[in-house]
Design an enzyme around this catalytic site. Structure first.
Site, PDB file in Angstrom:
ATOM      1  CG  ASN A 237      47.485  40.241  44.728  1.00  0.00           C
ATOM      2  OD1 ASN A 237      47.297  39.094  45.148  1.00  0.00           O
ATOM      3  ND2 ASN A 237      47.089  41.321  45.394  1.00  0.00           N
ATOM      4  CD1 TRP A 238      47.305  35.575  39.779  1.00  0.00           C
ATOM      5  CD2 TRP A 238      47.620  33.398  40.205  1.00  0.00           C
ATOM      6  NE1 TRP A 238      47.919  35.018  38.680  1.00  0.00           N
ATOM      7  CE2 TRP A 238      48.122  33.690  38.908  1.00  0.00           C
ATOM      8  CE3 TRP A 238      47.716  32.090  40.683  1.00  0.00           C
ATOM      9  CZ2 TRP A 238      48.707  32.704  38.107  1.00  0.00           C
ATOM     10  CZ3 TRP A 238      48.297  31.123  39.883  1.00  0.00           C
ATOM     11  CH2 TRP A 238      48.789  31.428  38.603  1.00  0.00           C
TER      12      TRP A 238
ATOM     13  CD  GLU B  73      42.058  43.443  47.721  1.00  0.00           C
ATOM     14  OE1 GLU B  73      42.665  42.359  47.730  1.00  0.00           O
ATOM     15  OE2 GLU B  73      41.755  44.036  46.666  1.00  0.00           O
TER      16      GLU B  73
ATOM     17  N   GLY C   3      40.357  47.132  41.268  1.00  0.00           N
ATOM     18  CA  GLY C   3      39.180  46.336  40.928  1.00  0.00           C
ATOM     19  C   GLY C   3      37.990  47.151  40.457  1.00  0.00           C
TER      20      GLY C   3
END
Ligand code: 13P
Length: 251
Positions: A11-12, A99, A175
């Site tokens: 997932n960029w 997100e 992250g």
């Protein structure tokens, strides 16, 4: 390892211009374009999909999108439909990423509509679920996952070979460099597979792929992939560099 073909997905997120995305896609095709032990998918930003699609065309690497809207077309400024994604060459679409849920307020109901629209358009939805830090601390992990999976797949009749993919991404591991412990991943993935068995039957539970996501790196992928109910990974930061992502693909 089990009988299901794994899926390693990158997932960029909101990274890479068209030039940077095509450069990375080319390097990935050179390094891992003919992989057979796993399926591989990358999800670039919308603006790079068309150019990346052309680069992936002669490889075994699939392309996905990071989001979509449920309507087939209409006055929905700023949105992208499922058929637009298949048209540009997507096979997968990530839906309900944490997100999207937390920064953009996506509800379980909206996510369910998107999952259904993706399946109807022959896209493979990658439905993301996962608890926050405080939900884990207050022992709500399983009730949260239960709600997210049940509502995300509400009303669907799943067919073998056309199942969605589920990605378990604990929000506290995204992250942060804090990967979930193998025991925690194992416990959640087996819970999710049992939940799918109760909702959709043993056959679908046996074929549906459940990915883990959250600080996946070359250093931890092998242990994760050794777990019985882990069928691959959804990789964020470490998918941006083709060399590092290739080491994950070659777990
Ligand atoms: P990181 O791998 O950067 O933790 O991101 C995980 C993720 O959100 C993939 O969708």
């Amino acid at each position: 390892m089990n009988q299901r073909t794994p899926l390693i997905a990158g997932n960029w997120k909101m990274y890479k211009t068209i030039g940077q995305a095509t450069d990375a896609a080319r390097r990935l095709v050179d390094a891992a374009g003919g992989v057979t032990h796993t399926e591989v998918m990358i999800a670039p930003a919308f603006t790079a999909l068309s150019a990346v699609s052309a680069i992936l065309a002669d490889s075994d690497i699939y392309m996905g999108a990071q989001n979509m809207f449920w309507a087939s077309e209409g006055a929905f400024t700023g949105e992208i439909s499922a058929s637009m994604l298949t048209d540009v060459g997507c096979r997968h679409v990530i839906i309900g990423h944490s997100e999207r849920r937390h920064l953009f307020g996506e509800s379980d109901d909206l996510i369910a509509q998107k999952v259904k629209a993706a399946l109807d358009a022959d896209l493979i939805p990658v439905l993301c679920v996962g608890e926050t830090d405080s939900e884990r601390e207050t022992k709500k992990t399983f009730s949260i996952l239960d709600k997210q999976v049940k509502s995300g797949l509400k009303g669907l009749i799943l067919e073998a070979g056309r199942e969605p993919v589920i990605a378990y991404e604990p929000v506290w591991a995204i992250g942060t460099g804090k990967t979930a412990q193998p025991g925690q991943v194992d416990e959640v993935h087996s819970y999710l597979r049992d939940l799918i068995a109760r909702q959709f039957g043993e056959a679908i539970a046996g074929t549906i792929r459940i990915l883990y996501g959250g600080s996946v790196k070359p250093e931890n992928i092998s242990v994760l992939m050794s777990l019985q109910d882990v069928d691959g990974a959804l990789v964020g930061g470490a998918s941006l560099d083709p060399e590092i992502f290739t080491r994950i693909i070659n777990f």
